[in-house]
Design a protein around this motif. Sequence first.
Motif, short mmCIF file in Angstrom:
data_model
loop_
_atom_site.label_atom_id
_atom_site.label_comp_id
_atom_site.label_asym_id
_atom_site.label_seq_id
_atom_site.Cartn_x
_atom_site.Cartn_y
_atom_site.Cartn_z
N VAL A 39 -12.51 -55.11 25.30
CA VAL A 39 -12.40 -55.57 23.92
C VAL A 39 -11.92 -54.44 23.01
O VAL A 39 -11.06 -54.64 22.13
CB VAL A 39 -13.75 -56.13 23.43
CG1 VAL A 39 -13.71 -56.41 21.93
CG2 VAL A 39 -14.11 -57.40 24.18
N LEU A 40 -12.45 -53.25 23.23
CA LEU A 40 -12.06 -52.10 22.41
C LEU A 40 -10.57 -51.81 22.56
O LEU A 40 -9.86 -51.59 21.56
CB LEU A 40 -12.88 -50.88 22.82
CG LEU A 40 -12.53 -49.56 22.13
CD1 LEU A 40 -12.84 -49.65 20.63
CD2 LEU A 40 -13.30 -48.40 22.76
N LEU B 247 -9.26 -62.30 24.13
CA LEU B 247 -10.51 -62.07 23.40
C LEU B 247 -11.30 -63.36 23.22
O LEU B 247 -12.54 -63.35 23.23
CB LEU B 247 -10.19 -61.44 22.05
CG LEU B 247 -9.56 -60.04 22.10
CD1 LEU B 247 -9.18 -59.57 20.71
CD2 LEU B 247 -10.50 -59.04 22.76
N SER B 248 -10.59 -64.47 23.05
CA SER B 248 -11.31 -65.75 22.91
C SER B 248 -12.07 -66.11 24.17
O SER B 248 -13.18 -66.65 24.11
CB SER B 248 -10.31 -66.86 22.57
OG SER B 248 -9.69 -66.64 21.34
N SER B 249 -11.47 -65.83 25.33
CA SER B 249 -12.19 -66.10 26.58
C SER B 249 -13.40 -65.20 26.73
O SER B 249 -14.44 -65.63 27.25
CB SER B 249 -11.24 -65.93 27.77
OG SER B 249 -10.74 -64.61 27.82
N ILE B 250 -13.31 -63.97 26.25
CA ILE B 250 -14.48 -63.07 26.28
C ILE B 250 -15.54 -63.58 25.31
O ILE B 250 -16.74 -63.50 25.58
CB ILE B 250 -14.06 -61.64 25.94
CG1 ILE B 250 -13.11 -61.09 27.02
CG2 ILE B 250 -15.26 -60.73 25.80
CD1 ILE B 250 -12.57 -59.72 26.73
N ALA B 251 -15.10 -64.14 24.19
CA ALA B 251 -16.05 -64.60 23.17
C ALA B 251 -16.95 -65.72 23.68
O ALA B 251 -18.05 -65.92 23.16
CB ALA B 251 -15.29 -65.07 21.94
N HIS C 188 -19.58 -58.46 21.53
CA HIS C 188 -18.54 -57.42 21.52
C HIS C 188 -17.52 -57.69 20.42
O HIS C 188 -17.07 -56.75 19.74
CB HIS C 188 -17.85 -57.36 22.88
CG HIS C 188 -18.70 -56.79 23.97
ND1 HIS C 188 -19.28 -55.55 23.90
CD2 HIS C 188 -19.09 -57.33 25.16
CE1 HIS C 188 -19.98 -55.32 25.00
NE2 HIS C 188 -19.89 -56.40 25.78
N LEU C 189 -17.14 -58.93 20.25
CA LEU C 189 -16.20 -59.24 19.19
C LEU C 189 -16.83 -59.07 17.82
O LEU C 189 -16.18 -58.59 16.88
CB LEU C 189 -15.68 -60.67 19.34
CG LEU C 189 -14.49 -60.86 20.30
CD1 LEU C 189 -14.92 -60.73 21.76
CD2 LEU C 189 -13.81 -62.20 20.08
N ALA C 190 -18.11 -59.46 17.71
CA ALA C 190 -18.79 -59.34 16.43
C ALA C 190 -18.88 -57.89 15.97
O ALA C 190 -18.82 -57.59 14.77
CB ALA C 190 -20.17 -59.96 16.51
N SER C 191 -19.03 -56.97 16.92
CA SER C 191 -19.20 -55.56 16.56
C SER C 191 -17.90 -54.78 16.51
O SER C 191 -17.81 -53.77 15.80
CB SER C 191 -20.16 -54.89 17.55
OG SER C 191 -19.63 -54.94 18.87
N GLN C 192 -16.86 -55.22 17.24
CA GLN C 192 -15.64 -54.41 17.34
C GLN C 192 -14.42 -55.06 16.71
O GLN C 192 -13.57 -54.35 16.14
CB GLN C 192 -15.33 -54.12 18.82
CG GLN C 192 -16.41 -53.34 19.54
CD GLN C 192 -16.00 -52.99 20.95
OE1 GLN C 192 -14.93 -52.42 21.16
NE2 GLN C 192 -16.83 -53.33 21.92
N ILE C 193 -14.27 -56.38 16.79
CA ILE C 193 -13.04 -57.03 16.36
C ILE C 193 -13.17 -57.61 14.96
O ILE C 193 -12.27 -57.44 14.12
CB ILE C 193 -12.64 -58.14 17.35
CG1 ILE C 193 -12.51 -57.56 18.77
CG2 ILE C 193 -11.35 -58.80 16.91
CD1 ILE C 193 -11.44 -56.51 18.90
N LEU C 194 -14.27 -58.29 14.68
CA LEU C 194 -14.37 -58.98 13.40
C LEU C 194 -14.44 -58.03 12.20
O LEU C 194 -13.81 -58.34 11.16
CB LEU C 194 -15.59 -59.91 13.41
CG LEU C 194 -15.58 -61.04 14.46
CD1 LEU C 194 -16.67 -62.04 14.14
CD2 LEU C 194 -14.24 -61.73 14.52
#
Length: 1065
Positions: free
Chosen positions: A491-492, A516-520, A526-532
Amino acid sequence: MESVERNVRSWMAFEKETEIDQLVVGMYADTVTFLDIVKALGEYLTSDEDSLRTKGVQFLSLVIEQCPKDKLNRQAVRVLATFYCSKLEDTETITPALKGISHLVRFPSFSSTEVSDVLSAIFRRVNMKALVQSTRFFVFSIVDSLMSSHRGDLKKMGDQFLSGYAALASGEKDPRNLLVAFKISRVVLMEFDISKHVEDYFEITFCYFPITFRPPPNDPYGISADDLKDSLRLCLCATPVFGSLGIPLFLEKLTAGSPATKRDTLQTMSACFPVYGPALAHEFGRKVWSALKLEIFQPTDSLTEQTALDTLRDFLRVVQPNSTPTAGTGDGVDLLIQTICNDCIEAIGEPEKAQAKAGMKVLCTFVGTSPVLCLHAVTEAADKLMKLFHDPGEVSNRAAVILLLTDLLNALVLSSTTSESSTIPKKIFSAVPTPLPSSGPTPLESAKDALLGLLIVGLKSSPTRLPAIHGLSALMRIPSLVTDDELGYIVLEAGEFVGNEPDEIEDVTTDVLALLSSIATFAPHHLASQILPPLFAALPDCPPPRDSQSERVAYWRALCALSTLCVEPTLFEVLVIRLSAKLDLLCSPSPSMLTSSGVPSTPTAAMEESESTAAYVHAILITLANTLSAKVSKPNPDPDVPKYLDALLRRLFQLFLEAAMTSERCVLSNPRLLQVGARIVKLVVETLSIEQQQNFVGGTVAAFLDGEVKALTGGEFASFAEEFRPMGTDAGARQRDTIVLFAAAHVPIRKEVCNLPIDYYPISLSAFLKDLVEWCDLPASSALQREAASELFATLVNKHPDDVSDFLDDMLKVYWSTTLNNPSVSAEARSNAIDTWVWITKGLVVRSHRSASSFVDCLFVLLDDEAVDRSAARALGVLAADDEVLTKRNGAVLKILHAQKYFNAVLPKVMAGAKKIDGSRRETAYLIALVSLINAVPNSLYATQMPSLMPLLLRGLDVPDPAIRSHIIDTLSNNMAAASDTESSLSTHASTLVIAMLKNCLVADMPDPRVRVASLKYLALLPGAIRYDSLHPYKSRVLKDLGKALDDPKRAVRKEAVNTRFVPP
């Protein structure tokens, strides 16, 4: 006895089935015995006349066919069997005798002695080649019946039966008989000892391979080539003794056959290899691999290639039975397997070539065989490709290397989700890797770190970025391979490409978001802390200025990414909170008198800032709507959506209604924003329970009809001097526009809610709809307001027909005469009234309500009114068209085939009116109605009527309206096949068609470019549907006018002119 003799004599004379039926009824009633029938037949069974003797045996066989099974004892069956066997020598009686035996063998009293005697007589006396198909069929039926009920007796006959049956089946060609023969042969091959007759049975089975049968047209028997192929294949794979003879034949057919023959051979080999066994697979292994390699590495077509891969997979499973992998990659792997694998490893050594893809397909085939082969192939392939990736001399081939690795990873994913789906844990990813369900090492376990590093390196370079993203997507889908920390690392690294400018890098945004959607779905934290966070940070608190295009693109890009990534419940909750805060900040009803820099704004600057704010808010609302749509449109909608009734909808209603009440400038009073807000309302209300929908609609009615806004907004609402009364006759435009939200709250209500008592309206529903009609007819009503009201009419009438019966009667008796059919009312007002009428009618039509026809008939009356005839004509088509309001998803009551019923009822009337050629506006109105009607329904409803419709459609090409002409040409194009199938239909109108299309393709005669393009496309279709001799007289004119079209000012028209000019005759 006399009656029996009379029946026999009557049948001999007239052959009526009733005579047989009477005797059978008598046997069931014990008034007639079988002996009586035999006595009555005595003179016929032994007659010297061939015809009488044949009829006698035939009569006896017909009686046995229907005779009760308990009426013949063993002695009677014995006598009958002996009698029939004696008749096999008589060429005149052999057919009825075989028919009688085919029924006699099914009797329970048919003993082992008769089995041997009957088959011996058949083997000795029946010459199959001298018999017709129907007679041979009786022979196969006899053997088939004995195989089912007396298999043990047939086995006792031993070689006599095996050799005798082989002789009977030899040379059979009729497909009806072959189906039975193949069925018998399969049982013989599986259960009988044919060691002394291998060649005989090989000949009577393999001689038919491959099947080339093609059933004749309208075959009454319904036997297909696949039926024969499947039956024969079951024979060929029935015994391992065919292996040494069958495999060379398969290889020969595979080399010289057509693609269809190759596929049949490959499928048969797949079925036979497991039966023939590993010994023969090793014996012919290299020849088999050479043949399969040719079909894979040099395929004739993709279907044959895939069939060859499937055959190879079955072959490998036979050569290397399932076993547990050991630590050494080469330990326990058959030498032949290693040879195949080495050939493929050598092929992928040149990843840029087509042979590499074929080699990888073979290696992927290993994955679906056994754990030991999977481990061996995956380890060898991964090691080879990783070495190539890090080789400085292969830098230019890195993208091809990653593509091959991705194919390998996808094969592992597919294998884990199919063959091992029952044993893989439901939680695919965990903090600690869990091996695949096998006792040995997991494929790629040892090479995972190096592979992950390789794919991350691939992300850094533009040529390898897209393949690397696909590789990471495949890697993370392999069960229990990637840990939670490694997911965070992916994700990073992938998150760096979210939100970047398209001109900075290769545009891989869509693929990154998919990754990233499949990881979500399983690791949203991970998305909440790194992408959003960086995406939310890209959303400004103040809208960018109107001329700051790059900043506006930046927030659009961030919102699009958020809409894609925040579908999962935990992420969507964050999205709603953050975007709701933005809306609160942007949508304050107080005037914005300062620019973003704090300088007092001029009126022009304030207007520009208001437009920028509206665009920003619109983007935010669209993001919420698109994300909600993705959540609701899933096969199983997300269960968290209903909670946003309180968390989102009530606040939105508060903001929109406050904006409607304030006298200051407020962006949420913008009609475009109201429409997006209505979409959000529909999506949330759709997911509510019946009780929640009931309460919510009740609150909505209280707010819009009684002014009790706090019942809708959850108790929060600002105080204003005037009351919120959007349905009042003196309401301002802002308040009136909010009916869009009121309608949106009603549209998705389910019919179960509609069946509840309607007590949330302060007045009756009929009275409310009457008031709503008057409200729509006010001069202050806008198109937006009337459209929203139309949705209300359609929804409420469709779901509450009994509660609005007074309203429907009033519309037909009062509103029709005072407004719709009143010449003193302005044409514009009457056209608007027709729109209201149409949606009321549509609510009735889709549920096939009894009042629908009355409303439709009124529209036909208006076709004679020159002021509104064209509006009424188009309305007849709207009633048949699909819409987004009256759908099952919105809980509308829809009757099966309602569109067909309406079409079948209206079309004859429209055609009758259109056929009256008088040059009046009435004629034109009916032509417009006809075109609108057939354009609104699938062509399957009117394809059979194209011959009678064609003259009317051609006349419609003279209608001045470009939209009508475009619809007619599209209809003609869509029904080209149906028209050309009819006898000389198109040829009859060839002249008119060509001239009309030429007239409509020139800019001087037709200003609308859509019509010009459609005309040129239709001209290009005509040579393929009409004979050349019919079109040849117009060739020079067509080419001349096409030359003019080549100078058309529109590029799309010029392109179609070029394509049409070069259409072969």
